[in-house]
Design a protein around this motif. Structure first.
Motif, short mmCIF file in Angstrom:
data_model
loop_
_atom_site.label_atom_id
_atom_site.label_comp_id
_atom_site.label_asym_id
_atom_site.label_seq_id
_atom_site.Cartn_x
_atom_site.Cartn_y
_atom_site.Cartn_z
N HIS A 162 -5.73 11.49 1.23
CA HIS A 162 -5.30 11.61 -0.16
C HIS A 162 -5.02 10.21 -0.68
CE1 HIS A 162 -3.52 13.88 -3.58
NE2 HIS A 162 -2.82 12.77 -3.72
N THR A 163 -5.64 9.86 -1.80
CA THR A 163 -5.49 8.52 -2.38
C THR A 163 -4.39 8.51 -3.43
OG1 THR A 163 -7.81 7.96 -2.00
CG2 THR A 163 -6.66 6.74 -3.72
N LEU A 164 -3.56 7.48 -3.40
CA LEU A 164 -2.52 7.30 -4.41
C LEU A 164 -2.63 5.88 -4.98
CD1 LEU A 164 0.00 8.32 -5.90
CD2 LEU A 164 1.38 7.41 -4.02
N ASP A 165 -2.81 5.80 -6.29
CA ASP A 165 -2.86 4.51 -6.96
C ASP A 165 -1.44 3.94 -7.03
OD1 ASP A 165 -3.44 2.31 -8.55
OD2 ASP A 165 -3.30 3.46 -10.42
N ALA A 166 -1.20 2.88 -6.25
CA ALA A 166 0.13 2.28 -6.21
C ALA A 166 0.08 0.82 -6.61
CB ALA A 166 0.70 2.42 -4.79
N ARG A 167 -0.89 0.45 -7.43
CA ARG A 167 -1.13 -0.94 -7.76
C ARG A 167 0.11 -1.62 -8.33
NH1 ARG A 167 -5.96 -1.88 -11.79
NH2 ARG A 167 -4.61 -0.43 -12.93
N LYS A 168 0.54 -2.71 -7.64
CA LYS A 168 1.65 -3.56 -8.05
C LYS A 168 2.99 -2.82 -8.10
CE LYS A 168 -1.29 -6.61 -10.80
NZ LYS A 168 -1.54 -7.22 -12.15
N ALA A 169 3.07 -1.67 -7.45
CA ALA A 169 4.32 -0.90 -7.44
C ALA A 169 4.90 -0.86 -6.02
CB ALA A 169 4.08 0.52 -7.94
N ARG A 170 6.19 -0.75 -5.96
CA ARG A 170 6.84 -0.58 -4.66
C ARG A 170 6.90 0.93 -4.35
NH1 ARG A 170 8.78 -4.88 -2.31
NH2 ARG A 170 9.02 -6.82 -3.51
N VAL A 171 6.58 1.26 -3.13
CA VAL A 171 6.50 2.66 -2.73
C VAL A 171 7.56 2.93 -1.67
CG1 VAL A 171 5.03 4.47 -1.79
CG2 VAL A 171 4.02 2.65 -3.19
N ARG A 172 8.29 4.00 -1.88
CA ARG A 172 9.27 4.44 -0.87
C ARG A 172 8.90 5.86 -0.45
NH1 ARG A 172 14.47 3.63 1.07
NH2 ARG A 172 15.61 5.53 1.59
N ILE A 173 8.84 6.06 0.85
CA ILE A 173 8.45 7.37 1.39
C ILE A 173 9.59 7.91 2.24
CG2 ILE A 173 6.83 8.58 2.89
CD1 ILE A 173 4.72 6.56 2.06
N ALA A 174 10.16 9.01 1.78
CA ALA A 174 11.21 9.72 2.52
C ALA A 174 10.77 11.17 2.59
CB ALA A 174 12.55 9.57 1.81
#
Length: 267
Positions: A162-174
């Motif tokens: 599954h693709t997620l566009d996270a360009r230039k963003a901070r990602v937090r996965i909980a």
């Protein structure tokens, strides 16, 4: 016989040298890695070997082409309308944008175009694993309008990507929440796992969920998600080093099954 010519081509990430007549008819092909000349007609042996002589790097085996495997025969029998292999990365989004491109001038970029660019980035990375024995299908449709963005099949197993566009963003996965920048958290990992479970049911084989983040500024994962991989687009080529799960014949058989649209109608 007219003098044949040698035409280079690539198939499944491997170079082949085809020996063809001026009218385009193939007489044989030379597989460098296998050191074998596959001869279609035995009466052309001398002409074929003469044409290939400058390209032969050592002793070679000369013989008829291999007998097609059941997976190859199944591919040949597949109707073009049922074949998912030609799907491009983001095929569903490409079709949607073609039908409804949206207003010519808008204050913010169409989010579908950003999602499409992200899927194309991931698709290129996964297609690049072909030379390592992996096969990829894109935009695999599921009943109800859902889809698996990319289905990866190879020596290291099967993955629903599954693709997620996270360009230039901070990602937090909980687990199961994914927070993208300042957006509200979403239980995206449930969707990723559900797609993998549906693929497992359709293919009667274990399909693992994988979340591919495109261009993140940073990724925070306090605790590794259960039974789920999270990789950035830059890390996807590392999958090519995985192995020990599927043999080449199993990869081809599962790929032939997965590319048939009717396989997914059972869901």
């Amino acid at each position: 016989m007219d003098r044949p010519r040698v035409v280079p081509a690539w198939r499944h990430g491997r170079e082949r040298l085809y020996v063809c007549l001026p009218d385009g008819r193939a007489l044989a092909w030379y597989d460098r890695d296998a050191a074998r000349v596959h001869l279609i007609a035995d009466d052309s042996r001398t002409a074929v070997l003469d044409a290939l002589r400058p390209f032969l790097t050592g002793p070679v085996t000369v013989g008829p082409p291999p007998v097609p495997t059941p997976a190859e025969l199944a591919r040949l029998a597949l109707h073009p309308d049922d074949d998912l292999a030609p799907n491009r990365p983001g095929e569903t989004l490409l079709v949607a944008l073609d039908r409804d491109p949206g207003p010519a001038h808008r204050l913010r970029p169409d989010p579908r175009r950003r999602a499409l660019a992200a899927e194309q980035t991931v698709g290129r990375a996964l297609d690049g694993l072909d030379g390592a024995g992996w096969r990829t299908l894109h935009s695999v449709p599921l009943p109800g309008g859902d889809r698996v963005h990319h289905l990866l099949i190879g020596p290291g197993g099967l993955y629903a990507v599954h693709t997620l566009d996270a360009r230039k963003a901070r990602v937090r996965i909980a687990d199961p929440l994914v927070t993208l920048g300042r957006q509200a958290p979403r239980p995206l990992l449930r969707r990723v796992r559900a797609d993998a479970d549906r693929a497992s049911y359709a293919l009667t084989a274990e399909v693992r969920p994988l979340l591919a983040l495109v261009g993140p500024a940073g990724v925070t994962v306090p605790a590794p998600p259960r039974d789920l991989r999270v990789l950035t687009d830059a890390e996807l080529p590392d999958l090519g080093r995985l192995g020990g799960v599927l043999k080449p014949g199993d990869v081809e058989a599962l790929h032939a099954m997965a590319r048939d649209r009717r396989t997914w109608a059972v869901l």
